[in-house]
Design a protein around this motif. Structure first.
Motif, mmCIF file in Angstrom:
data_model
loop_
_atom_site.group_PDB
_atom_site.id
_atom_site.type_symbol
_atom_site.label_atom_id
_atom_site.label_comp_id
_atom_site.label_asym_id
_atom_site.label_seq_id
_atom_site.Cartn_x
_atom_site.Cartn_y
_atom_site.Cartn_z
ATOM 1 N N ALA A 131 3.417 7.013 0.554
ATOM 2 C CA ALA A 131 3.605 8.402 0.136
ATOM 3 C C ALA A 131 3.143 8.523 -1.304
ATOM 4 O O ALA A 131 3.200 7.556 -2.063
ATOM 5 N N GLN A 132 2.706 9.700 -1.667
ATOM 6 C CA GLN A 132 2.311 9.943 -3.054
ATOM 7 C C GLN A 132 3.476 10.482 -3.880
ATOM 8 O O GLN A 132 3.456 10.392 -5.107
ATOM 9 N N HIS A 133 4.472 11.042 -3.195
ATOM 10 C CA HIS A 133 5.603 11.654 -3.886
ATOM 11 C C HIS A 133 6.887 11.329 -3.130
ATOM 12 O O HIS A 133 6.931 11.423 -1.903
ATOM 13 N N LEU A 135 2.390 19.693 -2.051
ATOM 14 C CA LEU A 135 2.750 18.276 -1.996
ATOM 15 C C LEU A 135 3.421 17.858 -0.694
ATOM 16 O O LEU A 135 3.651 16.670 -0.476
ATOM 17 N N THR A 169 2.232 14.924 1.623
ATOM 18 C CA THR A 169 2.151 13.575 1.055
ATOM 19 C C THR A 169 3.482 13.138 0.448
ATOM 20 O O THR A 169 3.524 12.202 -0.348
ATOM 21 N N SER A 170 4.547 13.804 0.846
ATOM 22 C CA SER A 170 5.864 13.543 0.247
ATOM 23 C C SER A 170 6.868 13.024 1.263
ATOM 24 O O SER A 170 6.803 13.354 2.449
ATOM 25 N N LEU A 218 6.070 4.207 -2.664
ATOM 26 C CA LEU A 218 5.056 4.501 -3.669
ATOM 27 C C LEU A 218 4.125 3.334 -3.955
ATOM 28 O O LEU A 218 3.204 3.445 -4.774
ATOM 29 N N THR A 263 0.850 -1.176 0.000
ATOM 30 C CA THR A 263 0.000 0.000 0.000
ATOM 31 C C THR A 263 0.890 1.231 0.000
ATOM 32 O O THR A 263 1.839 1.314 0.788
ATOM 33 N N PRO A 264 0.637 2.198 -0.884
ATOM 34 C CA PRO A 264 1.502 3.383 -0.912
ATOM 35 C C PRO A 264 1.552 4.082 0.433
ATOM 36 O O PRO A 264 0.528 4.287 1.087
ATOM 37 N N LYS A 269 4.058 17.844 -10.823
ATOM 38 C CA LYS A 269 3.750 17.123 -9.583
ATOM 39 C C LYS A 269 4.227 15.659 -9.668
ATOM 40 O O LYS A 269 3.442 14.719 -9.555
ATOM 41 N N ASN A 297 5.533 11.957 -9.048
ATOM 42 C CA ASN A 297 5.482 10.998 -7.939
ATOM 43 C C ASN A 297 6.877 10.579 -7.514
ATOM 44 O O ASN A 297 7.105 10.257 -6.341
ATOM 45 N N LEU A 327 2.815 6.051 -12.759
ATOM 46 C CA LEU A 327 3.239 7.214 -11.996
ATOM 47 C C LEU A 327 3.994 8.210 -12.876
ATOM 48 O O LEU A 327 4.458 7.869 -13.970
#
Length: 309
Positions: free
Chosen positions: A28-30, A211, A214-215, A290, A25-26, A163, A165, A117
């Motif tokens: 972080a998004q970035h 960001l 979520t980074s 990710l 499961t991620p 933006k 990933n 991504l």
């Protein structure tokens, strides 16, 4: 019942098929990887680098991570983004060499792109083209001015629009200055300080792009360095080679010890990493964060201890 069990086994077999570890499961998004070329912990300790040191203190860090041998820029960065050593990725050159083409094993950018991504790289040395596998990067930026400030400016102009990933940012200035003047010279300390100011721009740009929450930002280096002896410099001069006080490439602790810092979403606070960390763990950690499956062929493994459970 038999059908359901058979379906379960088929799905399990697919997930655990040879070549890939199960997707996570991620977390972080970035993920932004910031590499300080010739950024040995000893040099960072001496230099005025408040941004780097604050992020290390606030996040998870080790000052005893290690790079590959030979500890030189392109092979080391190739290990960083392929998760394997030089024996496997076979990038044993350290210059822009179009005849050799691109690295032949998958990079984390290739794998992230296959997972849908967005990927990017901002580098200060043209030889990073070796890592720019066709179709693997949404954006590859190579500023004409190779200073850390120019790299940060290029990143700032890109991050809000793209933006990404997954992004690698490379500060090459400390390395070029360290070669020319010495790895602990005042000029090298200024180059590290300038890179730290550029890191501040990077972080603020991520914040301005919305960001930051979520980074994860990973701070590291490709190698360290040491100064040549007076005898070595004399031999270079006598051979008609312009003497360069700073060098690297050996297996000495000065050359192979690098920092590794994680800061941001889900990172353990004020945490010292005690697990062994090697440069090819960086790529594995980025994929794991990710939610992209880490290939079993990777030598590197995610630095899970740096993150909340």
């Amino acid at each position: 019942m038999f059908y359901a069990r058979s379906l379960f086994l088929l799905i399990s077999a697919a997930l655990l098929s040879p070549g890939l570890l199960p997707a996570e499961t991620p977390r972080a998004q970035h993920v932004f990887i910031v590499s300080f070329d010739q950024g040995a912990p000893a040099g960072i300790e001496k230099a005025k680098m408040p941004v780097f040191k604050t992020m290390a203190r606030e996040g998870a860090h080790t000052w005893e991570a290690y790079t590959i041998v030979p500890s030189i820029t392109l092979p080391s960065h190739t290990s960083m983004v392929t998760g394997v050593g030089i024996q496997k990725h076979q990038v044993d050159w350290n210059d822009q060499n179009p005849d050799k083409g691109f690295v032949k094993v998958p990079t984390i950018f290739t794998l992230a792109k296959k997972a849908g991504l967005v990927t990017a790289m901002v580098a200060s040395k043209s030889k990073f083209q070796t890592l720019n596998q066709p179709g693997s990067l949404n954006s590859f930026l190579l500023p004409e001015n190779p200073t850390s400030a120019a790299v940060a400016e290029a990143f700032a102009g890109m991050v809000g629009k793209l933006k990404p990933n997954l992004c690698l940012i490379h500060f090459g200035e400390p390395d070029s200055v360290g070669h020319k003047y010495g790895v602990f010279s005042p000029e090298k300390m200024k180059a590290l300080a300038d890179s730290d100011a550029a890191l501040g721009v990077i972080v603020q740009s991520i914040r301005d792009a919305g960001l930051i929450d979520t980074s994860v930002i990973i701070l590291t280096a490709d190698h360290g360095g040491h100064d040549r002896t007076a005898e070595e410099l004399d031999k270079m001069a006598n051979a008609g080679v312009p003497p360069q006080p700073g060098t690297h490439g050996s297996s000495s602790p000065e050359d192979v010890t690098i920092p590794w810092v994680a800061w941001g979403a889900g990172v353990r606070k004020d945490f010292t990493i005690t697990a062994a960390v090697v440069i090819y763990d960086t790529g594995a950690t980025a994929l794991w964060l990710l939610g992209v499956p880490v290939p079993e062929s990777f030598w590197g493994r995610p630095v899970t201890s740096a993150f909340d459970k």
